[in-house]
Design an enzyme around this catalytic site. Structure first.
Site, PDB file in Angstrom:
ATOM      1  N   LYS A 173      25.557  63.568  66.275  1.00 48.58           N
ATOM      2  CA  LYS A 173      26.192  62.782  65.202  1.00 48.58           C
ATOM      3  C   LYS A 173      25.263  61.646  64.747  1.00 48.58           C
ATOM      4  CE  LYS A 173      29.144  60.670  62.554  1.00 48.58           C
ATOM      5  NZ  LYS A 173      29.381  61.109  61.177  1.00 48.58           N
ATOM      6  N   LYS A 242      26.834  49.496  62.328  1.00 50.84           N
ATOM      7  CA  LYS A 242      27.070  49.930  63.721  1.00 50.84           C
ATOM      8  C   LYS A 242      26.311  51.212  64.011  1.00 50.84           C
ATOM      9  CE  LYS A 242      30.229  52.703  64.361  1.00 50.84           C
ATOM     10  NZ  LYS A 242      30.852  53.972  64.708  1.00 50.84           N
TER      11      LYS A 242
HETATM   12  N1  LIG Z   1      35.202  56.694  57.530  1.00 45.38           N
HETATM   13  C1  LIG Z   1      34.368  57.699  57.578  1.00 45.38           C
HETATM   14  O1  LIG Z   1      33.956  58.233  56.550  1.00 45.38           O
HETATM   15  C2  LIG Z   1      33.875  58.251  58.900  1.00 45.38           C
HETATM   16  C3  LIG Z   1      33.259  59.511  58.909  1.00 45.38           C
HETATM   17  C4  LIG Z   1      32.811  60.047  60.124  1.00 45.38           C
HETATM   18  C5  LIG Z   1      32.967  59.308  61.289  1.00 45.38           C
HETATM   19  N2  LIG Z   1      33.542  58.068  61.247  1.00 45.38           N
HETATM   20  C6  LIG Z   1      33.706  57.338  62.513  1.00 45.38           C
HETATM   21  O2  LIG Z   1      35.089  57.433  62.852  1.00 45.38           O
HETATM   22  C7  LIG Z   1      35.499  56.226  63.517  1.00 45.38           C
HETATM   23  C8  LIG Z   1      36.668  55.590  62.747  1.00 45.38           C
HETATM   24  O3  LIG Z   1      36.202  55.244  61.441  1.00 45.38           O
HETATM   25  P1  LIG Z   1      37.210  54.669  60.324  1.00 45.38           P
HETATM   26  O4  LIG Z   1      36.473  54.708  59.047  1.00 45.38           O
HETATM   27  O5  LIG Z   1      38.549  55.300  60.456  1.00 45.38           O
HETATM   28  O6  LIG Z   1      37.298  53.139  60.808  1.00 45.38           O
HETATM   29  P2  LIG Z   1      38.374  52.025  60.410  1.00 45.38           P
HETATM   30  O7  LIG Z   1      39.166  52.424  59.228  1.00 45.38           O
HETATM   31  O8  LIG Z   1      37.625  50.739  60.395  1.00 45.38           O
HETATM   32  O9  LIG Z   1      39.363  52.041  61.681  1.00 45.38           O
HETATM   33  C9  LIG Z   1      38.924  51.577  62.924  1.00 45.38           C
HETATM   34  C10 LIG Z   1      39.954  51.876  63.998  1.00 45.38           C
HETATM   35  O10 LIG Z   1      39.464  51.359  65.254  1.00 45.38           O
HETATM   36  C11 LIG Z   1      40.461  50.491  65.805  1.00 45.38           C
HETATM   37  N3  LIG Z   1      39.850  49.447  66.626  1.00 45.38           N
HETATM   38  C12 LIG Z   1      38.826  48.617  66.271  1.00 45.38           C
HETATM   39  N4  LIG Z   1      38.532  47.802  67.312  1.00 45.38           N
HETATM   40  C13 LIG Z   1      39.395  48.126  68.317  1.00 45.38           C
HETATM   41  C14 LIG Z   1      39.587  47.658  69.651  1.00 45.38           C
HETATM   42  N5  LIG Z   1      38.817  46.689  70.171  1.00 45.38           N
HETATM   43  N6  LIG Z   1      40.559  48.224  70.398  1.00 45.38           N
HETATM   44  C15 LIG Z   1      41.323  49.228  69.907  1.00 45.38           C
HETATM   45  N7  LIG Z   1      41.201  49.714  68.658  1.00 45.38           N
HETATM   46  C16 LIG Z   1      40.237  49.175  67.878  1.00 45.38           C
HETATM   47  C17 LIG Z   1      41.188  49.946  64.602  1.00 45.38           C
HETATM   48  O11 LIG Z   1      42.426  49.415  65.006  1.00 45.38           O
HETATM   49  P3  LIG Z   1      43.097  48.157  64.208  1.00 45.38           P
HETATM   50  O12 LIG Z   1      43.855  48.763  63.070  1.00 45.38           O
HETATM   51  O13 LIG Z   1      43.945  47.513  65.229  1.00 45.38           O
HETATM   52  O14 LIG Z   1      41.958  47.273  63.744  1.00 45.38           O
HETATM   53  C18 LIG Z   1      41.310  51.223  63.769  1.00 45.38           C
HETATM   54  O15 LIG Z   1      42.315  52.075  64.298  1.00 45.38           O
HETATM   55  C19 LIG Z   1      34.247  55.343  63.590  1.00 45.38           C
HETATM   56  O16 LIG Z   1      33.620  55.542  64.842  1.00 45.38           O
HETATM   57  C20 LIG Z   1      33.385  55.867  62.446  1.00 45.38           C
HETATM   58  O17 LIG Z   1      32.011  55.584  62.651  1.00 45.38           O
HETATM   59  C21 LIG Z   1      34.014  57.540  60.082  1.00 45.38           C
END
Ligand SMILES: NC(=O)c1ccc[n+]([C@@H]2O[C@H](COP(=O)([O-])OP(=O)(O)OC[C@H]3O[C@@H](n4cnc5c(N)ncnc54)[C@H](OP(=O)(O)O)[C@@H]3O)[C@@H](O)[C@H]2O)c1
Length: 292
Positions: A173, A242
């Site tokens: 990844k 990140k």
């Molecule tokens: N978005 C994309 O296009 C994409 C594509 C491929 C992979 N990813 C990966 O998928 C993952 C999620 O991405 P996303 O875009 O959905 O991110 P996001 O919208 O920023 O959501 C982040 C999530 O992590 C939780 N979180 C953050 N800090 C935490 C902690 N200390 N303890 C427990 N929960 C915590 C947040 O909870 P709260 O609501 O409480 O803050 C939320 O549920 C990441 O690793 C990202 O790199 C993302």
């Protein structure tokens, strides 16, 4: 498939995965650190909310995790109310978060010690790709365990690649995202170059999309680059930063030379320092426009 699936994380990706599973008729039990976010996703999709990560992890034989980073995963797996406590024998935890390979290996050992099994199953493709069920999954862990998770992952993914042992999915990844973030930087720079030199943004993008460089990333980020501010955030610039930290850390450990990733990291850090961390990754073009 009628089993209940536990989902840990109601962020952009966790919410989209929940919606996709629900539209396929799957029961979802959802947990999120910020309960209001889980409640909003549950109200929109008909998922049930668990009070703890342990509750969601105990909800069914397959548990999907989608959390921001390594620290978020460690916090959610650990402790009496954590994922490890809920994932007993018969449970497969498929973690789709983008984290360091070492973290995946560490978490897999913790889950195994608790009786469950874990896979690193990070994904390529953003929110609209989840909605279409067309993610690419890179899986690390045992093949037999992956086979148990496939019925759920197949609802989200067009292709699932088994790439090796624990940590291999996470490694792959980071390699994919080195490419994605380089493309994002390159599209941003090329678009601003065309605009500053007198070609209208839409005309320039039309040519990009139909050029030899018009691959999937250029196609699906089109609205975000053409109409910044009118397109929902799919992947935040903070998470790009990140990823690039994880990529450069892996490069240092493995001895790979990545001068372009290092330059991209500096550009993203500057844009984040200018207050753009919560914006979509395509905001880099806006940032460069402002500098020009
Ligand atoms: N978005 C994309 O296009 C994409 C594509 C491929 C992979 N990813 C990966 O998928 C993952 C999620 O991405 P996303 O875009 O959905 O991110 P996001 O919208 O920023 O959501 C982040 C999530 O992590 C939780 N979180 C953050 N800090 C935490 C902690 N200390 N303890 C427990 N929960 C915590 C947040 O909870 P709260 O609501 O409480 O803050 C939320 O549920 C990441 O690793 C990202 O790199 C993302």
């Amino acid at each position: 498939m009628t089993d209940t699936v536990g989902v840990i994380g109601a962020g952009r990706m966790g919410a989209a995965m929940t919606a996709r599973l629900r539209s396929a008729g799957v029961e979802v039990v959802l947990w999120n650190r910020t309960a209001a976010r889980a409640a909003a996703v549950a109200a929109a999709t008909g998922a049930r909310v668990a009070a703890t990560a342990r509750g969601a992890a105990a909800a069914g034989p397959v548990v999907l995790v989608s959390l921001a980073d390594d620290a978020a995963c460690r916090a959610a797996y650990d402790g009496p109310d954590g994922i490890v406590a809920g994932a007993g024998p018969g449970t497969v935890v498929a973690d789709t978060s983008t984290v360091a390979p070492g973290t995946s290996i560490e978490l897999a050992a913790l889950v195994a010690a608790g009786g469950g099994a874990m896979l690193d199953t990070p994904v390529s493709g953003s929110v609209p790709v989840v909605e279409r069920g067309e993610l690419t999954v890179m899986a690390g862990g045992r093949v037999a365990v992956l086979d148990r998770a496939r019925p759920v992952l197949d609802l989200l993914a067009r292709q699932i690649f088994h790439v090796g042992e624990h940590g291999a999915g996470a490694t792959m990844k980071l390699a994919v995202n080195a490419l994605v973030h380089a493309l994002n930087q390159a599209v941003s720079e090329a678009l601003v170059l065309a605009e500053r030199s007198g070609v209208a943004r839409r005309a320039a993008y039309e040519v990009f999309a139909n050029s030899v460089a018009g691959g999937p990333f250029v196609q699906y980020k089109r609205a975000a680059f053409e109409r910044p501010g009118q397109t929902p955030v799919a992947f935040s610039l903070d998470l790009v930063g990140k990823d690039l930290d994880l990529i450069l850390d892996l490069a240092a450990r493995s001895g790979a030379s990545m001068p372009q990733a290092a330059a991209n990291r500096r550009a993203v850090a500057d844009a984040v320092a200018a207050g753009l961390g919560d914006e979509d990754m395509s905001v880099l073009a806006r940032y460069l426009r402002g500098l020009a």
